[in-house]
Write a protein that holds these residues in place. Structure first.
Motif, short mmCIF file in Angstrom:
data_model
loop_
_atom_site.label_atom_id
_atom_site.label_comp_id
_atom_site.label_asym_id
_atom_site.label_seq_id
_atom_site.Cartn_x
_atom_site.Cartn_y
_atom_site.Cartn_z
N ALA B 124 0.83 -1.20 0.00
CA ALA B 124 0.00 0.00 0.00
C ALA B 124 0.87 1.26 0.00
O ALA B 124 0.59 2.20 -0.74
N GLY B 125 1.90 1.26 0.80
CA GLY B 125 2.74 2.45 0.89
C GLY B 125 3.40 2.80 -0.43
O GLY B 125 3.42 3.96 -0.85
N LEU B 126 3.91 1.78 -1.08
CA LEU B 126 4.68 2.04 -2.31
C LEU B 126 3.75 2.34 -3.49
O LEU B 126 3.81 3.40 -4.10
N SER B 127 2.85 1.40 -3.79
CA SER B 127 1.93 1.65 -4.91
C SER B 127 0.98 2.79 -4.59
O SER B 127 0.71 3.64 -5.43
N GLY B 128 0.47 2.77 -3.36
CA GLY B 128 -0.50 3.79 -2.99
C GLY B 128 0.06 5.18 -3.15
O GLY B 128 -0.62 6.10 -3.63
N THR B 129 1.30 5.38 -2.75
CA THR B 129 1.90 6.70 -2.87
C THR B 129 2.20 7.05 -4.31
O THR B 129 1.76 8.06 -4.84
N PHE B 130 2.96 6.18 -4.96
CA PHE B 130 3.52 6.61 -6.24
C PHE B 130 2.58 6.36 -7.42
O PHE B 130 2.60 7.13 -8.38
N SER B 131 1.77 5.30 -7.36
CA SER B 131 0.79 5.16 -8.44
C SER B 131 -0.16 6.34 -8.40
O SER B 131 -0.50 6.92 -9.42
N ASN B 132 -0.59 6.68 -7.20
CA ASN B 132 -1.53 7.79 -7.09
C ASN B 132 -0.92 9.10 -7.53
O ASN B 132 -1.53 9.89 -8.23
N LEU B 133 0.30 9.33 -7.10
CA LEU B 133 0.91 10.60 -7.43
C LEU B 133 1.23 10.69 -8.92
O LEU B 133 0.93 11.69 -9.58
N LEU B 134 1.84 9.64 -9.44
CA LEU B 134 2.46 9.77 -10.75
C LEU B 134 1.58 9.38 -11.93
O LEU B 134 1.78 9.89 -13.03
N ILE B 135 0.64 8.48 -11.73
CA ILE B 135 -0.14 8.06 -12.91
C ILE B 135 -0.82 9.25 -13.57
O ILE B 135 -0.58 9.52 -14.75
N PRO B 136 -1.62 10.03 -12.85
CA PRO B 136 -2.23 11.18 -13.55
C PRO B 136 -1.18 12.21 -13.99
O PRO B 136 -1.26 12.73 -15.10
N LEU B 137 -0.19 12.46 -13.15
CA LEU B 137 0.76 13.51 -13.48
C LEU B 137 1.64 13.16 -14.66
O LEU B 137 1.93 13.99 -15.52
N GLN B 138 2.08 11.91 -14.72
CA GLN B 138 2.99 11.56 -15.81
C GLN B 138 2.25 11.23 -17.10
O GLN B 138 2.85 11.20 -18.17
N LEU B 139 0.95 10.96 -16.98
CA LEU B 139 0.20 10.63 -18.19
C LEU B 139 -0.55 11.83 -18.74
O LEU B 139 -1.10 11.78 -19.83
N GLY B 140 -0.61 12.90 -17.97
CA GLY B 140 -1.38 14.04 -18.42
C GLY B 140 -2.86 13.84 -18.20
O GLY B 140 -3.66 14.00 -19.12
N ALA B 141 -3.24 13.47 -16.98
CA ALA B 141 -4.66 13.35 -16.65
C ALA B 141 -4.96 14.31 -15.51
O ALA B 141 -4.07 14.65 -14.73
#
Ligand code: HEM
Ligand SMILES: [Cu+2]
Ligand SMILES: [Cu+2]
Lengths: 343, 617
Positions: B124-141
């Motif tokens: 949870a800590g790893l995916s929860g933090t970075f998937s949440n932070l980066l998926i929209p930001l790095q994909l342009g969402a």
């Protein structure tokens, strides 16, 4: 003791305050000359990389010299010797890989530190390289897989063969009991609902195969003979672990598991070989099984076959009183003891 | 929009011109400022992915420190079994009476330590933090596909953490059967006190955890598939996103199986079934449950359990790919091979679970099959390692704390992967299974590699989360003490395993032959304490920098990816204007002819005639 706690808190706070000063100072300074600061960080950390590599590998070799003698002595069983051989081959391959990759990693990190007058090499694809480091590991692994599998087949084939001296290892919280199958080399059947205080293994006294079964609180094995362990548990999962023989098999309630092996050295011989006159073999429980898991064990001795026979005579039968009454001539059931126990 | 004057990514401005008719334009920024956020909607019940990421990270840091304390307590027990540790009674009450750790509570500590580290921190800590932070930001969402599900996912996670923490305080103690909670031990309160209420709470907590993980994963997958900005082809996604994507798929496919395993265990414990129970005589009486198989549980557990280790590791590898490339000022080597090897690893991770069960009495032929599949995993792993090393080769390396942790990750991944080859060889596994060799192996890969990946991510994206920089010097000290602490702890541990010392032993007093190993245990514990103390430097740096860190510029690491085109101040929807359009892959670092040593993904080739190659179009 509360003093200790207070001291820890005070000390911790002091450290934090100190860190805060350092941090504040650092961020003030860095505003002025960020580039110079990063340059010095690059220098020191890249030196750190190479130092870590050299010191790390040296310490590693040193520690191996120090600690390897503390690891298990050479295997005391036939298949164990083969496992040790296989282990040596594997370690050789792995260490070569370890050294090559770690050296490349830290050396490159050291060598290619930032220089503002330089550009990195824009190099992002090379099928030949990818092919090389796909194919070489594949070949090496193919070799490891085949040698490992064939050894595994050898070991497990023996366990499936049902040959050898049959001994039941019966596990419960928190001890092991050994039951020797006796002259007929067949274990009398047992059933968990038959367990009583006087019959802790739930053995069927009417089974003809039971009559010559012997109970022991110590595992004594004859040198040079194939031994077939038949492993049961009556409560939770335990694991029969005989590290010196490279033997391990779980004891699982509701099923019988097996492990066959051949001891090749007596305890006395091991004492000589290890130079430790107090050396003893051991059987440990190696699956978490409750609060006293760490204390669940059974002493193990390997002796010359003649001594083994003598020792067997001194062991008590499962049902001492009924021993004489049991009809010895009744044929044993056709199915193996294992299947009858598993019901 | 707050455009930083030092912003070297002037190209971000072009985004507006290129985003004609983009599907996201209509839900722009204008309504974001309509309502004032109050404390509750901003910090607590936020549906903004950036806030949720921070919530995950903060909970994970808290849980991580707690689990670390636990490990220090049981490490001290192992190193100084005869010593009285007067502070124990203050810290853990009756379980540490007179400064002696209770043997049952030792097992509870080991169990909860493992559970927290594997699930709460590294999943949870790893995916929860970075998937949440980066998926929209790095994909342009503008945000996740469903902000509500995302918040729900966090709240299930928080609830599950609270239940797990609560179980620490109950009379009979928390679950104590090891983090894998094998029945019958975990099914029978008669077998160990922790299998009473403690185990019930563990299971309830895990059910919420699994729900949280599934909600999160489904959200990540749908966001990645549907909300990429114009031009962001799958083959232009940063490797971080690929890693999160594959991780989420692994989670969706494997966590339900853990849920099944847990539910059957709940039935066995509370509703009289016997999926896992058979032929049991305990507490002076035969158990009526019969006909089940404890081995069934292990199959189900490890069907999740092995993919789980990659659920833990892949995001770390993804973060490291990005960090290593950025800081080497060089494209990641073998972008496609990296994606391919992650896919192969993910596929293989579903067919290797039996390597945890070689000595359970499983059919030996099945054992051979698992040897084969397990050792295959080493091939894509090797490809990844060589690609990382080649990325460093002739790079132009900036040593930032995140870069150090990235390199550390590769080093520990090599070390732990190699011992995995020993363990995956069933014949060799016989003698090291369930010994400290296994403990050493998985702490090197999970406890070190994955944790390094997480630290790399925190240092690198801290400015994106909090608008400030963490202190670098403290970061360097943190790294060096941590890598020394970790190798010092886990390298010697291999020798304990090779000496035949079983894991989960309260003390090594059962066998005289273990007496001379106490020195190794001293070394291990001392290094564990060093490594543990070093984490306070991180803790301090993290929280101090949130308030007092140096203000970050918009693109502090001179990266190409989209998250650095957003303003420093967070806002709902991420970009104040239109969403930028993507024109190239994310790894144009050090491109020959280019004006700077990086070219943002938003820069069209038409603007960079000086650096275009024949393949660029
Ligand atoms: C080349 C890669 C790897 C191979 C071949 C491998 C192989 C194995 C094997 C065979 C075991 C079982 C050992 C036993 O119980 O006797 C094992 C245990 C374990 N491995 Fe790995 N492994 C690899 C990489 C990893 C990675 C990358 C992670 C995590 C990030 C990991 C985490 C674990 C964990 C957590 C366990 C122990 C579970 C337990 O019993 O508590 N492994 N590994
Ligand atoms: Cu046991
Ligand atoms: Cu595994």
């Amino acid at each position: 003791m509360n003093i200790l706690l207070i001291l820890a808190v005070v000390f911790g706070t002091l450290v934090l305050v100190r860190l805060a000063n350092v941090a504040a100072l650092a961020s003030k300074l860095s505003g002025e000359n960020e580039e110079a600061e990063q340059e010095s960080a690059n220098r020191w950390n890249s030196i750190g990389m190479i130092a870590f590599l050299i010191i790390g590998l040296s310490v590693m070799v040193y520690i191996m010299n120090l600690y390897l003698p503390l690891t298990l002595p050479k295997a005391a069983s036939e298949h164990g010797e083969a496992i040790d051989g296989l282990m040596t081959i594997n370690w050789t391959v792995l260490f070569i890989t370890f050294f090559i990759t770690q050296i490349l990693l830290f050396f490159f990190a050291y060598k290619y530190r930032y220089n503002k007058n330089r550009r990195s090499f824009y190099f992002h694809d090379n099928n030949k390289l990818e092919a090389i480091w796909t194919i070489i590991p594949t070949i090496v692994l193919a070799a490891l897989i085949t040698t490992g599998m064939s050894e595994w087949n050898e070991i497990t084939k023996k366990s499936a063969s049902m040959k050898g001296i049959v001994i039941q290892i019966y596990a419960k919280q928190f001890d092991f009991t050994a039951r020797y199958a006796g002259k007929d080399n067949k274990l009398g059947s047992s059933f968990f609902r038959s367990i009583t205080d006087t019959n802790p293994l739930g053995i069927d006294s009417s089974d003809a195969a039971t009559a010559d079964d012997l109970i022991a609180k110590e595992l004594v094995l004859p040198k040079g003979a194939e031994v077939q362990l038949m492993i049961n548990s009556r409560d939770v999962i335990h694991s029969v672990y005989l590290p010196h023989f490279r033997v391990q098999m779980n004891a699982v309630p509701g099923m019988t598991t097996r492990f066959a092996f051949k001891p090749t050295k007596t305890t006395a011989e091991m004492q000589k070989e290890t130079g430790n006159p107090k050396f003893e073999f051991i059987m440990l429980c190696n699956k978490i099984c409750g609060v006293a898991h760490y204390n669940m064990k059974m002493p193990v001795r390997v002796v010359e076959p003649a001594e083994y026979e003598e020792w067997l005579k001194t062991q008590s039968a499962v049902f001492p009183k009924e021993e004489a009454a049991a009809p010895a001539a009744t044929p044993a059931p056709a199915d193996s003891a294992a299947t009858s126990m598993a019901k | 929009m707050e455009v930083n004057p030092h912003n070297s990514m002037a190209h971000g401005a072009h985004a507006d011109e290129h985003a004609h008719g983009h599907s996201h334009d209509h839900h722009g920024h204008d309504h974001d400022h309509d309502h004032e956020d109050n404390f509750w909607s901003k910090y607590i019940f936020s549906t903004d992915h950036k806030m949720i990421a921070k919530q995950y990270l903060n909970v994970a840091i808290f849980m991580g420190f707690l689990a670390m304390f636990m490990s220090l307590i049981f490490r001290m027990q192992l190193a100084w079994p005869d010593a009285k540790l007067p502070f124990l009674e203050d810290v853990i009450g009756k379980w540490g009476k007179d400064g002696k750790l209770d043997p049952g509570f030792y097992l509870a500590l080991v169990t909860i330590h493992g559970t927290i580290m594997v699930f709460f921190v590294l999943t949870a800590g790893l995916s929860g933090t970075f998937s949440n932070l980066l998926i929209p930001l790095q994909l342009g969402a503008r945000d996740m596909a469903s902000g509500f599900l995302n918040a729900l996912s966090f709240w299930f996670f928080a609830l599950s953490s609270i239940i797990m923490l609560f179980s620490l305080g109950i009379e009979t103690g928390p679950a104590s059967g090891g983090w894998t909670v094998y029945p019958p031990l975990s099914a029978l309160p008669q077998a160990i006190p922790g299998s009473g209420l403690g185990m019930t709470l563990w299971l309830v907590s895990m059910v919420f955890f699994i729900a949280s993980s599934l909600l999160g994963s489904i959200n990540y997958i749908s966001t990645i598939i549907n909300l990429r900005t114009k031009g962001m082809a799958m083959t232009r996604m940063p490797l971080t996103i690929w890693a999160f994507f594959i991780t989420a798929i692994l989670g969706v496919l494997s966590f339900p199986v853990l849920l099944a395993a847990a539910l059957l265990l709940v039935f066995d414990r509370s509703f009289g079934t016997s999926f896992y129970l058979s032929d049991i005589f305990i507490d002076g009486a035969p158990l009526d449950h019969a006909g089940g198989s404890p081995i069934l549980y292990q199959h189900l557990f490890w069907f999740l359990g092995h993919p789980e280790v990659y659920i833990v590791l892949l995001p770390a590898l993804g973060l490291a790919s990005e960090v290593i490339s950025v800081n080497s000022r060089k494209p990641i080597f073998g972008y496609k091979a990296m994606i391919g090897s992650m896919l192969v690893i993910a596929f293989l991770s579903f067919i290797v679970w039996g390597h945890h069960m070689f000595v359970t009495g499983m059919n030996p032929f099945l054992g051979s099959v698992f040897v084969f599949t397990t050792l295959l995993v080493a091939i894509p792993s090797a490809v990844k390692v060589f690609n990382y090393i080649t990325t460093l080769w002739r790079g132009n390396i900036q040593f930032t704390p995140q870069m150090l942790f990235g390199i550390g990750l590769v080093s520990t991944f090599i070390t732990g992967g190699l011992t995995g080859i020993i363990l995956g060889d069933s014949a060799l596994d016989i003698n090291v299974h369930d010994t400290y060799f296994v403990v050493a192996h998985f702490h090197i890969v999970m406890g070190s590699s994955a944790i390094f990946g997480m630290f790399a991510g925190v240092y690198h994206w801290f400015p994106k989360m909090y608008g400030r920089l963490m202190n670098k010097k403290l970061g360097f000290i943190h790294f060096w003490l941590t890598i020394i602490g970790l190798y010092g702890t886990f390298f010697p541990m291999h020798f304990l395993g090779l000496a035949g010392v079983p894991r989960r032993y309260y003390a090594n007093t059962a066998y005289d032959g273990f007496a001379n190993l106490i020195n190794i245990n001293h070394v291990v514990t001392v290094f564990a304490i060093i490594g543990g103390l070093a984490q306070f430097i991180f803790l301090f740096n993290f929280y101090y920098s949130i308030k007092n860190g140096k203000k970050s510029s918009q693109n502090p690491w001179k990266s190409n990816t989209l998250e650095w085109t957003t303003p420093i101040e967070h806002l709902h929807g991420n970009w104040p204007g239109a969403i930028p359009e993507v024109h190239r892959w994310p790894y144009d670092y050090g491109k020959p002819g280019a004006k700077e040593d990086f070219i943002c993904q938003t820069v069209p080739f038409s603007e960079t005639p000086e650096s275009n190659t024949p393949h660029d179009h």
